[in-house]
Design a protein around this motif. Sequence first.
Motif, PDB file in Angstrom:
ATOM      1  N   GLU A  54       0.831  -1.194   0.000  1.00 27.37           N
ATOM      2  CA  GLU A  54       0.000   0.000   0.000  1.00 27.37           C
ATOM      3  C   GLU A  54       0.868   1.246   0.000  1.00 27.37           C
ATOM      4  N   LEU A  55       1.975   1.181   0.730  1.00 27.40           N
ATOM      5  CA  LEU A  55       2.879   2.329   0.719  1.00 27.40           C
ATOM      6  C   LEU A  55       3.404   2.573  -0.690  1.00 27.40           C
ATOM      7  N   ARG A  56       3.762   1.481  -1.345  1.00 25.32           N
ATOM      8  CA  ARG A  56       4.252   1.631  -2.710  1.00 25.32           C
ATOM      9  C   ARG A  56       3.201   2.272  -3.599  1.00 25.32           C
ATOM     10  N   ASP A  57       1.973   1.793  -3.429  1.00 23.42           N
ATOM     11  CA  ASP A  57       0.903   2.348  -4.265  1.00 23.42           C
ATOM     12  C   ASP A  57       0.742   3.829  -4.048  1.00 23.42           C
ATOM     13  N   MET A  58       1.044   4.289  -2.828  1.00 25.39           N
ATOM     14  CA  MET A  58       0.911   5.714  -2.591  1.00 25.39           C
ATOM     15  C   MET A  58       2.128   6.477  -3.064  1.00 25.39           C
ATOM     16  N   GLY A  59       3.076   5.783  -3.637  1.00 23.12           N
ATOM     17  CA  GLY A  59       4.203   6.492  -4.201  1.00 23.12           C
ATOM     18  C   GLY A  59       5.436   6.534  -3.308  1.00 23.12           C
ATOM     19  N   ILE A  60       5.414   5.791  -2.219  1.00 21.91           N
ATOM     20  CA  ILE A  60       6.591   5.789  -1.341  1.00 21.91           C
ATOM     21  C   ILE A  60       7.600   4.814  -1.934  1.00 21.91           C
ATOM     22  N   THR A  61       8.722   5.338  -2.364  1.00 21.65           N
ATOM     23  CA  THR A  61       9.703   4.426  -2.961  1.00 21.65           C
ATOM     24  C   THR A  61      10.593   3.801  -1.905  1.00 21.65           C
ATOM     25  N   LEU A  62      10.952   4.586  -0.889  1.00 18.74           N
ATOM     26  CA  LEU A  62      11.802   4.034   0.159  1.00 18.74           C
ATOM     27  C   LEU A  62      11.209   4.388   1.506  1.00 18.74           C
ATOM     28  N   HIS A  63      11.318   3.449   2.442  1.00 13.37           N
ATOM     29  CA  HIS A  63      10.934   3.808   3.801  1.00 13.37           C
ATOM     30  C   HIS A  63      12.097   3.456   4.723  1.00 13.37           C
ATOM     31  N   LEU A  64      12.546   4.440   5.457  1.00  8.37           N
ATOM     32  CA  LEU A  64      13.793   4.285   6.207  1.00  8.37           C
ATOM     33  C   LEU A  64      13.601   4.721   7.643  1.00  8.37           C
ATOM     34  N   LEU A  65      14.399   4.131   8.487  1.00 10.76           N
ATOM     35  CA  LEU A  65      14.403   4.554   9.874  1.00 10.76           C
ATOM     36  C   LEU A  65      15.187   5.847  10.005  1.00 10.76           C
ATOM     37  N   LEU A  66      14.722   6.667  10.933  1.00  9.40           N
ATOM     38  CA  LEU A  66      15.360   7.974  11.075  1.00  9.40           C
ATOM     39  C   LEU A  66      16.835   7.856  11.422  1.00  9.40           C
ATOM     40  N   HIS A  67      17.122   6.946  12.357  1.00  8.78           N
ATOM     41  CA  HIS A  67      18.487   6.905  12.873  1.00  8.78           C
ATOM     42  C   HIS A  67      19.368   5.921  12.124  1.00  8.78           C
ATOM     43  N   SER A  68      19.022   5.628  10.903  1.00  4.74           N
ATOM     44  CA  SER A  68      19.920   4.787  10.113  1.00  4.74           C
ATOM     45  C   SER A  68      20.781   5.695   9.232  1.00  4.74           C
ATOM     46  N   ASP A  69      21.729   5.071   8.585  1.00  2.00           N
ATOM     47  CA  ASP A  69      22.538   5.858   7.665  1.00  2.00           C
ATOM     48  C   ASP A  69      21.755   6.072   6.398  1.00  2.00           C
ATOM     49  N   ARG A  70      21.604   7.317   6.058  1.00  2.00           N
ATOM     50  CA  ARG A  70      20.827   7.557   4.864  1.00  2.00           C
ATOM     51  C   ARG A  70      21.657   8.342   3.872  1.00  2.00           C
ATOM     52  N   ASP A  71      21.527   7.942   2.614  1.00  2.00           N
ATOM     53  CA  ASP A  71      22.287   8.629   1.577  1.00  2.00           C
ATOM     54  C   ASP A  71      21.447   9.731   0.988  1.00  2.00           C
ATOM     55  N   PRO A  72      22.115  10.717   0.456  1.00  2.00           N
ATOM     56  CA  PRO A  72      21.339  11.787  -0.169  1.00  2.00           C
ATOM     57  C   PRO A  72      20.647  11.289  -1.425  1.00  2.00           C
ATOM     58  N   ILE A  73      19.407  11.598  -1.507  1.00  2.00           N
ATOM     59  CA  ILE A  73      18.644  11.266  -2.712  1.00  2.00           C
ATOM     60  C   ILE A  73      18.076  12.564  -3.214  1.00  2.00           C
ATOM     61  N   PRO A  74      18.740  13.166  -4.134  1.00  2.00           N
ATOM     62  CA  PRO A  74      18.289  14.487  -4.558  1.00  2.00           C
ATOM     63  C   PRO A  74      16.994  14.418  -5.334  1.00  2.00           C
ATOM     64  N   ASP A  75      16.407  15.522  -5.478  1.00  2.55           N
ATOM     65  CA  ASP A  75      15.120  15.758  -6.159  1.00  2.55           C
ATOM     66  C   ASP A  75      14.034  14.757  -5.792  1.00  2.55           C
ATOM     67  N   VAL A  76      13.988  14.479  -4.526  1.00  2.77           N
ATOM     68  CA  VAL A  76      12.878  13.671  -4.023  1.00  2.77           C
ATOM     69  C   VAL A  76      12.375  14.319  -2.750  1.00  2.77           C
TER      70      VAL A  76
END
Lengths: 632, 352
Positions: A54-76
């Motif tokens: 359902e998340l995908r259907d709503m357009g969520i491509t990635l779901h991440l935890l706040l305190h994880s290492d996250r890479d920059p994903i520009p223009d999103v």
Amino acid sequence: MAASIREKQTAALKRMLNFNAPPLKNTTAEPVWKVLIYDRFGQDIISPLLSVKELRDMGITLHLLLHSDRDPIPDVPAIYFVMPTEENIDRICQDLRNQLYESYYLNFISAISRSKLEDIASAALAANAVNLVTKVFDQYLNFITLEDDMFILCNQNKEHISYHAINKPDIMDTDMEAIMDTIVDSLFCFFVTLGAVPIIRCPRGNAAEMVAVKLDKKLRENLRDARNSLFTGDTMGTGQFSFQRPLFVLADRNVDLATPLHHTWTYQALIHDVLDFHLNRVSVDESQGSEASPAGARPKKKNKKSYDLTGADKFWQKHKGSPFPEVAEAVQEELDTYRAQEDEVKRLKSIMGLEGEDDGAISMLSDNTAKLTSAVSSLPELLEKKRLIDLHTNVATAVLDHIKSRKLDVYFEYEEKLMSKSTLDKSLLDIISDPDAGTAEDKMRLFLIYYITSQQPPSEADLEQYKKALVDATCDLSSLNYIKQWKAFTKMAATPANYGSSGVKPMGLFSRVMNTGSQFVMEGVKNLVLKQHNLPVTRILDNLMEMKSNPETDDYRYFDPKMLRGSESSIPRNKNPFQEAIVFVVGGGNYIEYQNLVDYTKARQGKRVLYGCSELFNAAQFMKQLSQLGQK
Amino acid sequence: MAADITLLFKASVKTVKTRNKALGLIDSSIREEPGGAKRARPRARDGFGGRAREVISNISKLKDFLLQHRKEYVNAGGVMCSDVSRMTDSERDQIDQDAQIFMRTCADAIGQLRSDKGKQVVSAQVRDHRAAVLDLIEAYLKGVCKLYSEQRAVRVKRVVDKKRLSRLEPEQISHDKQQSDGEENNDKPVSDGNVDLWEDNRVEDDLSPEEIQMFEQENQRLVGEMNSLLDEVRHIEGKVVEISRLQEIFSEKVLQQETEIDSIHQLVVGATENVKEGNEDIREPLHGVPESSAAGHMTGSSVLGVGVVLQGFHGSSPQRSAAELLGAPAGVCVCVCAAAVSAAVSAQDRGA
């Protein structure tokens, strides 16, 4: 309150995920992609309500935890759904400085304080990213909805507001204040999402009363502040206008300690009791096939499989409150219908194959085409059905294994008799000393229930005898100390809990299940039929909802946040029975109470009851807390 | 439900700014650039994001195009309506072809994006993100294709149905015309295509005016026939209802008579018995002294008269509930008769 709390919360989440705009109904709208970032609280709230698909259907491509290492994903654009705690705010500021995403939509699960907001503001200024922070919202969603009519407060730090934390003897005032604040905050969020201001009733002299006082104060403050009131405006919606306000009953766990320890017989409660069931996800140890392992005797591998039991699963919704033998039969029936449908589809396939060459097929083409299209479109449904049947078969088999090995049906029957004060056919001592029947924990539970429900405590000699038997069965007696204290305390206060008259009829050892040769061979397991009876919490609710006069509930306090002056009286202004009620148990609750309330509601037309508790524990977890309390 | 505190946030930003200024912490480099939010970050506009957005806009164009022409495409007008905007089959085919080419192009573009993505060196999260984005675009494309295929399916179904109906007709043209006449009344759409299959003995789609007129007349005739049948049926229905009603009344009457007969029977039986008793009573005094015979004769004759009157009274109103009427006077009447008989006997005795 036409929509259930689950629908309301899901709608709120979906709106949030649609950049805080109401979602469109257009099915083929252009996809807009986004990234969802949450903390553990947010994860617990979202996971029972929305699946990854359902998340995908709503357009969520990635779901991440706040305190994880996250890479920059520009223009999103990024949507944050977090609690406004210090660490979270720091991390958000860090993200802003590192310019990870194109735009930021910040959603706080409960209200954020002004100072923290300024922290974010300064970080945004420093990173020159103020324009990127597109929207900031207070979502007021700080509670977890598990069912259409059931919610719990939180899962992450539940030790802080557990029964143990509230009732431990060396608790300090500051701790208590903190606990109450947490609970009241969540309840406030709940009422904001529900969109209704309730009338509050609570007993006197315990934690429930403290919660009620604080909640009343908070609601009152919010209502007075007409500009920022959360209960007015078009968020209320036209469909929510009901002539009556709901009744909010606060109960304390101490009013009924036997129910959490009770052995149960309904499907959902059994799963919670016996298997690892958490936030609608159950983990089952699956042995690698029940057939005899081939020669060479490789040891059976045990995988842990986890399944989600969601609102979309129709079988689950229908049978989660049914007694277990019914569930077994129902699974068998579902399997039979599924097989029939499968055969139908196969037959259609062969027909189509034969007809293809026939020249005069055009005239019959449209009929068969229609059949074929319907078969094709029903294939995904069939597959889904098969998956659900497998799921329930596995789960039910696991539960059945536990029942057989621990003889849970015997315990259930005995406890029912204890709680309804009917005659006992076997002595308690026999069951405790019986080595086959159940684990040490089961025996302890049984004994505690006996102790709680007996009118007079057993004499010293008897007690010693029981204790000895229990110790022989390797039970831990520290919880008994606490129960003794509790019993002494509540004896001063009120009448002992009356569990109502119930009866358990064994329905014969050989049920239809055996005859149809299903795999749920329930031989040796009694097919017990539950008779309707009311647990203490249900009785309290009944008295308050129907305005019945009862010594137990007559001196409950009465709060109405909409009244201009708070009054200390306990006389309700409203004389009509309520149509909607919310029951909240401070100190913890479980599925048995929930099921009892559901049954109560079903028996009465037009009444709706929601059940909530500060935490959800099964008997094992509760026993642990009692032991901890008893050891102090 | 949720509170929008964006404005509050902006206000906080201002507060912080003024506070910073007041504290002299402002760095000269940190200045709010107008529109400076979109700084020159390494965002290649024709990079992944841009291309993906292009594909999406193309698909949207296709969707709009399909929806716009959908009504004409799925034209449901009958033969009678000469709509100017009616599409010819060739136009429909053109649309089909164009749509298909377009869809194929889009699918290729997506595939290309996917392979490109594999070549670039990006972090794992970005890769996942891009994969998900491509999935979303594909799903969107599928949705739009579904629109198209639905349209097409409706069209094909119409054609097939038409063909099927035509096939039911025998070779003769007149029969054909009658059949299609019946069908045209159901507003079947006219499809001008598939001429090659219909060359041999099929109906001419363009009906000449005379034929149209003939069909009209046939129509009228059939309608008239149906109506008359309907009327007859209604008439018969009324009659049947009437008959049933009368029969009900009849059976009621019969039942009533039955009850009356029963009661009369009872009476007669009672009367017979009374007479018998009376006879016995009479015989006794006969064997005794007949002194009160004169008085008996007087009372006997007056009583007889009363009895006759009562009988007549009773006889004139047979409809009244026989039981209640007969009940009271019956006993009197019978006794009276008995007395009368005894008087007569005694008179006869005296006379004799």
